[in-house]
Design a protein around this motif. Structure first.
Motif, mmCIF file in Angstrom:
data_model
loop_
_atom_site.group_PDB
_atom_site.id
_atom_site.type_symbol
_atom_site.label_atom_id
_atom_site.label_comp_id
_atom_site.label_asym_id
_atom_site.label_seq_id
_atom_site.Cartn_x
_atom_site.Cartn_y
_atom_site.Cartn_z
ATOM 1 N N GLY A 98 0.887 -1.297 -0.020
ATOM 2 C CA GLY A 98 0.167 -0.070 -0.161
ATOM 3 C C GLY A 98 0.765 0.877 0.109
ATOM 4 N N LYS A 99 2.021 1.553 -0.556
ATOM 5 C CA LYS A 99 2.914 2.439 -0.592
ATOM 6 C C LYS A 99 3.299 2.824 -1.803
ATOM 7 N N MET A 100 3.165 3.881 -2.238
ATOM 8 C CA MET A 100 3.454 4.942 -3.656
ATOM 9 C C MET A 100 4.762 5.175 -3.869
ATOM 10 N N GLY A 101 5.119 4.862 -4.492
ATOM 11 C CA GLY A 101 6.873 4.623 -5.112
ATOM 12 C C GLY A 101 6.493 6.402 -6.711
ATOM 13 N N ALA A 102 7.648 6.398 -6.546
ATOM 14 C CA ALA A 102 8.101 7.664 -7.330
ATOM 15 C C ALA A 102 8.970 7.712 -7.694
ATOM 16 N N SER A 103 10.016 7.352 -9.334
ATOM 17 C CA SER A 103 11.150 7.722 -8.954
ATOM 18 C C SER A 103 11.416 9.341 -9.949
ATOM 19 N N ILE A 104 11.899 9.974 -9.871
ATOM 20 C CA ILE A 104 12.022 11.388 -10.574
ATOM 21 C C ILE A 104 13.536 11.666 -11.005
ATOM 22 N N THR A 105 13.442 12.018 -11.805
ATOM 23 C CA THR A 105 14.437 12.352 -12.417
ATOM 24 C C THR A 105 14.070 14.396 -12.480
ATOM 25 N N GLN A 106 15.232 14.827 -12.430
ATOM 26 C CA GLN A 106 15.654 16.610 -11.995
ATOM 27 C C GLN A 106 16.255 17.093 -13.206
ATOM 28 N N ARG A 107 15.481 18.239 -13.779
ATOM 29 C CA ARG A 107 15.653 18.287 -15.013
ATOM 30 C C ARG A 107 17.287 19.149 -14.204
ATOM 31 N N LYS A 108 18.206 19.069 -15.551
ATOM 32 C CA LYS A 108 19.547 19.490 -15.223
ATOM 33 C C LYS A 108 20.014 20.588 -15.449
ATOM 34 N N PRO A 109 20.562 21.646 -15.201
ATOM 35 C CA PRO A 109 20.660 23.367 -15.919
ATOM 36 C C PRO A 109 22.324 22.473 -16.680
ATOM 37 N N ILE A 110 22.493 23.121 -17.495
ATOM 38 C CA ILE A 110 24.124 23.855 -18.500
ATOM 39 C C ILE A 110 24.653 24.830 -18.445
ATOM 40 N N GLY A 111 23.595 25.872 -17.525
ATOM 41 C CA GLY A 111 23.524 26.928 -18.689
ATOM 42 C C GLY A 111 22.830 28.337 -18.011
ATOM 43 N N ARG A 112 22.828 29.152 -17.449
ATOM 44 C CA ARG A 112 22.508 30.439 -17.347
ATOM 45 C C ARG A 112 22.222 31.686 -17.163
ATOM 46 N N VAL A 113 20.889 31.884 -18.415
ATOM 47 C CA VAL A 113 21.013 33.101 -19.504
ATOM 48 C C VAL A 113 20.466 34.183 -18.178
ATOM 49 N N LEU A 114 21.191 35.928 -19.452
ATOM 50 C CA LEU A 114 20.725 36.840 -18.592
ATOM 51 C C LEU A 114 19.764 37.285 -19.500
ATOM 52 N N ALA A 115 18.844 37.577 -18.811
ATOM 53 C CA ALA A 115 17.328 38.757 -19.037
ATOM 54 C C ALA A 115 17.051 38.772 -18.081
ATOM 55 N N ALA A 116 15.989 39.578 -18.833
ATOM 56 C CA ALA A 116 15.073 40.780 -17.776
ATOM 57 C C ALA A 116 14.200 39.308 -16.812
ATOM 58 N N ARG A 117 14.159 38.395 -16.661
ATOM 59 C CA ARG A 117 14.043 37.052 -15.908
ATOM 60 C C ARG A 117 14.666 36.021 -16.230
ATOM 61 N N PRO A 118 16.146 36.102 -15.309
ATOM 62 C CA PRO A 118 16.246 34.977 -15.963
ATOM 63 C C PRO A 118 16.354 33.905 -15.766
ATOM 64 N N TYR A 119 16.943 33.022 -16.663
ATOM 65 C CA TYR A 119 16.237 30.856 -16.719
ATOM 66 C C TYR A 119 17.869 30.548 -16.960
ATOM 67 N N TYR A 120 17.558 29.106 -17.216
ATOM 68 C CA TYR A 120 18.652 27.877 -16.948
ATOM 69 C C TYR A 120 18.352 27.757 -18.398
ATOM 70 N N ILE A 121 18.881 27.485 -19.172
ATOM 71 C CA ILE A 121 18.922 26.445 -20.329
ATOM 72 C C ILE A 121 19.287 24.988 -19.431
#
Length: 238
Positions: A98-121
């Motif tokens: 009766g246990k629910m399991g979840a295997s989670i792979t997170q997104r992996k950033p390789i670059g950070r973009v400078l912008a009005a609202r910064p974000y990763y690639i």
């Protein structure tokens, strides 16, 4: 006619086994899920926490303590998790107790973009929001717009997979003419990379130049290093 009681006993025994199995299965499926167990691949939960995942499930009306096993739609839970900005892939499963399991792979950033609202690639070349939990140590990319992501991605991906470049390159700048420059850790010279092509050759030439200049203790003597030429590195001294 003589009745073979052994056959009758055998049929009754088989029927009893099937009944007990069906009863146990029904009882198991009607049990409420006791808890959810999250596993992060590579033991990393840098950009999304267990608390954030549980909150996401509650917001989508997947409250583990009140859900019956046979009513839980695992595909729906996977879709909810996959839609999270920080999750690349989720695999959800149910254990017999009766246990629910979840295997989670997170997104992996390789670059950070400078912008009005910064974000990763991320490692797939897609736009990824910054995390409130962790700041990735990746090259800072400036001078680009979203339409340039596919253009700069091959260079970022190469830097990520090259141990030398991953250590030494701290920034990538797209110039107004579409050419690129690299910023190097602890050095004040600019590396003129040019167009993002012949990446392997250019980085091989740069590594040879860097190691030779470091051996000769002349890294501080240069203000510009040009990698555009095919068989040589052209450097300009201060």
């Amino acid at each position: 006619m003589k009745i073979n009681w052994n056959y009758i006993k055998g049929f009754l025994l088989i029927g009893a086994v099937f009944f007990l199995f069906a009863f146990a299965e029904k009882r198991s499926n009607s049990r409420k899920i006791s808890e959810v167990s999250l596993q992060f691949t590579n033991s990393e939960n840098l950009y999304v926490t267990e608390e954030a995942v549980n909150k996401l499930l509650i917001q989508n009306h997947v409250e583990v303590a009140t859900v019956v096993k046979d009513t839980l739609d695992l595909n729906r839970v996977e879709s909810i998790l996959d839609a999270h900005d920080m999750i690349e892939k989720a695999e959800v499963f149910m254990s017999v107790d009766g246990k629910m399991g979840a295997s989670i792979t997170q997104r992996k950033p390789i670059g950070r973009v400078l912008a009005a609202r910064p974000y990763y690639i991320d490692r797939k070349g897609e736009k990824m929001p910054l995390s409130t939990f962790y700041s990735a140590r990746v090259p800072v990319v400036s001078g680009i717009r979203e339409e340039h992501l596919s253009e700069v991605f091959p260079l970022l991906d190469h830097i990520r997979n090259d141990p030398f470049m991953a250590v030494h390159v701290t920034g990538i700048n797209r110039l107004a003419n579409g050419m690129y420059e690299l910023e190097v850790r602890k050095q004040d010279f600019a590396v003129h990379f040019g167009k993002i092509e012949d990446i392997e050759r250019k980085t091989t030439n740069f590594k040879a130049f860097y190691q030779k200049a470091m051996k000769d203790k002349k890294l501080n003597a240069y203000k510009k290093v040009n990698l555009q030429f095919k068989d040589q590195v052209v450097s300009t001294k201060k």
